[in-house]
Design an enzyme around this catalytic site. Structure first.
Site, PDB file in Angstrom:
ATOM      1  N   LYS A   1      10.380  -8.238   7.371  1.00 19.02           N
ATOM      2  CA  LYS A   1       8.727  -8.511   7.412  1.00 19.02           C
ATOM      3  C   LYS A   1       8.594  -9.650   6.386  1.00 19.02           C
ATOM      4  CE  LYS A   1       6.064  -6.695   4.280  1.00 19.02           C
ATOM      5  NZ  LYS A   1       6.629  -6.748   2.867  1.00 19.02           N
TER       6      LYS A   1
ATOM      7  N   LYS B   1      14.301   5.050   4.508  1.00 14.63           N
ATOM      8  CA  LYS B   1      14.203   5.875   3.329  1.00 14.63           C
ATOM      9  C   LYS B   1      14.559   7.024   3.790  1.00 14.63           C
ATOM     10  CE  LYS B   1      11.087   3.113   0.680  1.00 14.63           C
ATOM     11  NZ  LYS B   1      11.308   2.864  -0.680  1.00 14.63           N
TER      12      LYS B   1
ATOM     13  N   GLU C   1       2.019   1.777  -6.618  1.00 14.52           N
ATOM     14  CA  GLU C   1       3.300   0.972  -7.392  1.00 14.52           C
ATOM     15  C   GLU C   1       2.552   0.751  -8.640  1.00 14.52           C
ATOM     16  OE1 GLU C   1       5.518  -1.837  -4.707  1.00 14.52           O
ATOM     17  OE2 GLU C   1       3.561  -2.081  -4.236  1.00 14.52           O
TER      18      GLU C   1
ATOM     19  N   ASP D   1       0.512  -6.959   3.377  1.00 15.93           N
ATOM     20  CA  ASP D   1       1.808  -6.614   2.895  1.00 15.93           C
ATOM     21  C   ASP D   1       2.522  -5.287   2.942  1.00 15.93           C
ATOM     22  OD1 ASP D   1       4.030  -7.374   1.014  1.00 15.93           O
ATOM     23  OD2 ASP D   1       3.071  -6.305  -0.467  1.00 15.93           O
TER      24      ASP D   1
ATOM     25  N   HIS E   1       4.677  -0.837   6.230  1.00 12.34           N
ATOM     26  CA  HIS E   1       5.256   0.452   5.826  1.00 12.34           C
ATOM     27  C   HIS E   1       4.176   1.494   5.891  1.00 12.34           C
ATOM     28  CE1 HIS E   1       7.851  -2.302   4.097  1.00 12.34           C
ATOM     29  NE2 HIS E   1       7.306  -2.647   3.030  1.00 12.34           N
TER      30      HIS E   1
HETATM   31  C1  BG6 Z   1       7.505  -4.710   0.003  1.00 11.67           C
HETATM   32  C2  BG6 Z   1       6.193  -5.318  -0.401  1.00 11.67           C
HETATM   33  O1  BG6 Z   1       7.702  -4.722   1.274  1.00 11.67           O
HETATM   34  O2  BG6 Z   1       7.627  -3.364  -0.052  1.00 11.67           O
HETATM   35  C3  BG6 Z   1       6.173  -5.380  -1.787  1.00 11.67           C
HETATM   36  O3  BG6 Z   1       6.514  -6.793   0.126  1.00 11.67           O
HETATM   37  C4  BG6 Z   1       6.277  -3.858  -2.318  1.00 11.67           C
HETATM   38  O4  BG6 Z   1       5.012  -6.018  -2.260  1.00 11.67           O
HETATM   39  C5  BG6 Z   1       7.388  -3.116  -1.631  1.00 11.67           C
HETATM   40  O5  BG6 Z   1       6.335  -3.753  -3.752  1.00 11.67           O
HETATM   41  C6  BG6 Z   1       7.477  -1.642  -1.956  1.00 11.67           C
HETATM   42  O6  BG6 Z   1       9.077  -1.248  -1.489  1.00 11.67           O
HETATM   43  P1  BG6 Z   1       9.337   0.182  -2.358  1.00 11.67           P
HETATM   44  O7  BG6 Z   1      10.657   0.513  -1.516  1.00 11.67           O
HETATM   45  O8  BG6 Z   1       9.392  -0.110  -3.828  1.00 11.67           O
HETATM   46  O9  BG6 Z   1       8.390   1.445  -2.124  1.00 11.67           O
END
Ligand code: BG6
Length: 479
Positions: free
Chosen positions: A138, A172, A206, A225, A230
């Site tokens: 993506k 995951k 996050e 994003d 997700h």
């Molecule tokens: C990415 C985003 O797709 O996923 C990021 O572009 C984000 O901004 C990341 O930090 C989060 O992934 P994970 O696996 O750390 O939750």
């Protein structure tokens, strides 16, 4: 394993994702003897260098480092510079040689603006035939129209069944476990609808901020994003009907139906249904951190936080809000799904007892992986003045249950599925486009209604309006 493709080409091989995720994942698969014995990995980037220089730039995971294995793994890797010229694609084609008959998996880990030219280059060089698959990260476009352009350019060279769109959340373990939880147990499904469920919360929080991704992130923001991909994938897995089987078509058919059923937002509804936020200076984990605009060096209206109240307009979910929120610089890193069940229809304890609560199920995706069902139990005692009820947790900790089993990087699973040709955990074109359709409705409504990104202090759970969004309905975010 006989069917696994034997050559892997990684474009963007000198980039961050390839170094942090793809090569360590390939190394782990190699150690577990899950790659074909004759595998060849061709790394490709814009810089000109030879095989040795590229191999020397790769860092392999410390926890499983073995000098002999690492050396053998690195000999599997070759480097071929490609910045877009036809002659470079031709050199790449020569490097692949007759291995093309044994299957080539191409992984585009490049900026999305290069997807179309890379795919066209592969096509012209004869590297896009029926034994070649292509995977890409993506974002696929930045709205519906641009995602169609990208998909058209890709599909002009690769048929859809050879296109593997990566959403790493689908790799995951706990995300895949959602399917097993829902469709491998009789217990929950009869209640899994508006009949038994009052609302659902999906949080992806996050602690990180911009992480040096200024050029990508600013102007994109949390909605595009994180939610477009997700979070909508998580929502689809929670809300989908039971697929007829665990086949790629059956699973993806059901997911896309959910995404298509999301009620679009409009300038009239968007302020009631969404909150945008942007972090200011604050502290995360006891450390002071700068605000977004300071990190950026100028003011910006990009949101680093979004909270939404979504509705899925179908029979199963009529009237059940799905609250979604995601943000950077939150107090902790945590991705979780909360299922809030309805109260019992009639409480026999209303007069003689206290403490009755509706059940909840908390599905933690990261950093912990566990599923916790809160059920009511009686507090021990003689209860002379009525029963005391309390919540007790039925707790399935996946890390304890599967102790001793290494937790795999999401990309290990996805890379293996790619070379073995199983697209179940990849996103189909219609899913991407259905997701953009909904996201566009929100984005356009924000623009038309001038919805600002409200400030929040780094290290908090977003603007207070996000709390009001759910509390107006008599609920509260799980924290
Ligand atoms: C990415 C985003 O797709 O996923 C990021 O572009 C984000 O901004 C990341 O930090 C989060 O992934 P994970 O696996 O750390 O939750």
């Amino acid at each position: 394993m006989t069917d696994a493709y034997q050559t892997i080409i990684i474009f963007g091989a000198t980039g961050d994702l390839a170094h942090r995720m793809l090569f360590p994942s390939l190394y782990n698969l190699y150690l577990d003897r899950l790659l074909p014995s004759d595998v060849q990995i061709i790394a490709s980037g814009r810089s000109v260098m030879d095989d040795e220089a590229f191999r020397a730039s790769i860092e392999l995971p410390d926890d499983r480092y073995d000098a002999e294995e690492a050396a053998a793994f690195l000999t599997r890797i070759r480097y071929c510079p490609v910045s877009g010229e036809a002659a470079q694609f031709a050199a790449l084609r020569d490097m692949v040689g007759d291995r093309i008959d044994r299957g080539v998996a191409v992984y585009l880990s490049t900026p999305p603006s290069l997807f179309a030219p890379m795919v066209a280059g592969l096509g012209k060089a004869g590297l896009a035939g029926p034994t070649v698959r292509i995977a890409m990260e993506k974002p696929i476009g930045h709205d519906l129209a641009s995602s169609r352009d990208v998909n058209d350019a890709v599909n002009a060279v690769f048929d859809e069944d050879r296109v593997f769109r990566v959403d790493h959340y689908l790799g995951k373990e706990t995300v895949q476990n959602l399917l097993v939880l829902r469709f491998g147990n009789m217990l929950f499904e009869p209640l899994w609808s508006a009949r038994g469920i009052e609302h659902v919360q999906i949080t992806v929080a996050e602690t990180v901020g911009l992480e040096g991704r200024v050029s990508y992130y600013d102007g994109v923001g949390a909605l595009k994003d994180m939610v477009q991909n997700h979070m909508l994938q998580l929502l689809a897995l929670v809300a989908m009907e039971a697929p007829a089987s665990m086949t790629p078509a059956a699973v993806r058919d059901e997911k896309v139906k959910v995404i298509r059923s999301l009620r679009p937002m409009s300038p009239d509804t968007v302020e009631q249904l969404s909150v945008r936020g942007q972090y200011g200076a604050g502290a995360v984990g006891g450390e002071p951190v700068k605000g977004y605009a300071d990190e950026l060096g100028h003011r910006s209206d990009t949101e680093t936080f979004v909270a939404l109240k979504a509705h899925i307009d179908n029979w199963r979910w009529a009237g059940v809000p799905f609250y979604l929120r995601t943000g950077k610089r939150m107090p902790e890193r945590s991705s979780e799904i909360l299922i809030q069940f309805r109260p019992v229809p009639h409480s026999i304890f209303a007069k003689k007892g206290k403490g009755l609560q509706p059940n909840t199920m908390l599905i933690r995706i990261q950093p912990q992986e566990n599923i916790q069902l809160q059920v009511m139990a009686k507090q021990p005692g003689l209860d002379r003045h009525g029963l005391n009820l309390r919540e007790v947790a039925l707790d399935v900790s996946l890390s304890t249950e599967a102790a001793g089993q290494r937790r795999r990087i999401a990309y290990e699973r996805l890379l293996l599925d790619l070379i073995e040709g199983d697209p179940t955990l990849f996103v189909r074109r219609d899913e991407v486009e259905a997701a953009w359709t909904w996201i566009d409705s929100i984005h356009q409504a924000w623009t038309q209604a001038n919805v600002p990104a409200r400030p929040y202090t780094a290290g908090t759970w977003g603007p207070s309006a996000a709390i009001a969004l759910i509390e107006r309905d008599g609920a509260s975010w799980h924290e």
